[in-house]
Design an enzyme around this catalytic site. Sequence first.
Site, short mmCIF file in Angstrom:
data_model
loop_
_atom_site.label_atom_id
_atom_site.label_comp_id
_atom_site.label_asym_id
_atom_site.label_seq_id
_atom_site.Cartn_x
_atom_site.Cartn_y
_atom_site.Cartn_z
N CYS A 96 0.83 -1.21 0.00
CA CYS A 96 0.00 0.00 0.00
C CYS A 96 0.86 1.25 0.00
CB CYS A 96 -0.94 -0.01 1.21
SG CYS A 96 -2.33 1.12 1.00
N ASP A 97 1.09 1.82 -1.18
CA ASP A 97 1.97 2.97 -1.32
C ASP A 97 1.51 3.84 -2.48
OD1 ASP A 97 4.38 1.76 0.40
OD2 ASP A 97 3.74 0.25 -1.04
#
Length: 336
Positions: A96-97
């Site tokens: 998650c970036d």
Amino acid sequence: SRGSATSSTILSRPNLSRKRSRLIETWWLESWSSWVEQVINWRVTRLFVFRVTNVARNHEARFRYNRDWRGLRRIDLSATSETGRPRSLGCLKPLCDSFVALPRHTASGNLIFGKNSDREPNEAQAIVRIPGGLTEVPSLRCTYIEIPQVARTYEVILSKPYQMWGAEMGVNEYGVVIGNEAVFTKIKFAKANSGLTGMDMVRLALERCRTAKEAVQTITGLLKAYGQDACGGYQNKNFYYHNSFLIADAHRSWVLETADRHWVAQRVEGFRSISNGLTIEADYDLISPNAIEFAVLKGWAKSRNEFGFRQAYSDWLYTRASHCRCLLYTSDAADD
């Protein structure tokens, strides 16, 4: 003889019970010890693997940037700008970036923006196009609450959980692009679903803004008015979090990090990534009123002069569990 047999049986029952008790107790202790040993071994092994894989991942990330991202002119994990502050902060974590590189720092001269996600496995992502135009209704229903509608909205393309009104990422007709991440802070939730989700704010800003700076102003205004007490989970109805946002247009980019209604914003110089943790300390460009005073009042900061947003508001346990790690990146030239 029947009486003696009966007597013998009665006398032997306590012995049998004690033997059974000892057997059960021994089995329980052995099982419990084995379970504890397995847990300890798993934790130690996992910790070792986590350390090794993260070292390898960080090394690979540095190598990949230097080798392939030729437009990112230089990466220096220790240098700072002429003002003495790091050019940018990035978080390296799998899944998650969000990441942005501004046009002056890419080989093509175009803005590069990307995002990935670690939503729940049974939740589908929908790619939708929503036309803009003049609106005819006075109010708008978001994921949990209703808010006033604006007179005109802009066309957007969104990547969104299918059941949510808002979006994890999107772009509008003016080239404004936004991605958001969950962050974990010390401020607790009422869990009444009385506010906006971070995804609601992504969509609202894209539908209402023509520049990245306008999007920062819109999201912070929504935070002030409605807060973010809203569940962000799919099947997990206890998944509440605050949000960070990476916001960009063709020329500028901002990082906006929040803790309830408190926030800081930092202009991106060159390139930047965000993940599931706060990163901005005292090197912010904008800050919400009373953010420092609230932290000092809570005892999260000793004084105004010693305030850092990440240090004051970040929840250590959940941020650590998210595997968010911060590294300093720099570029050799700031944008005008």
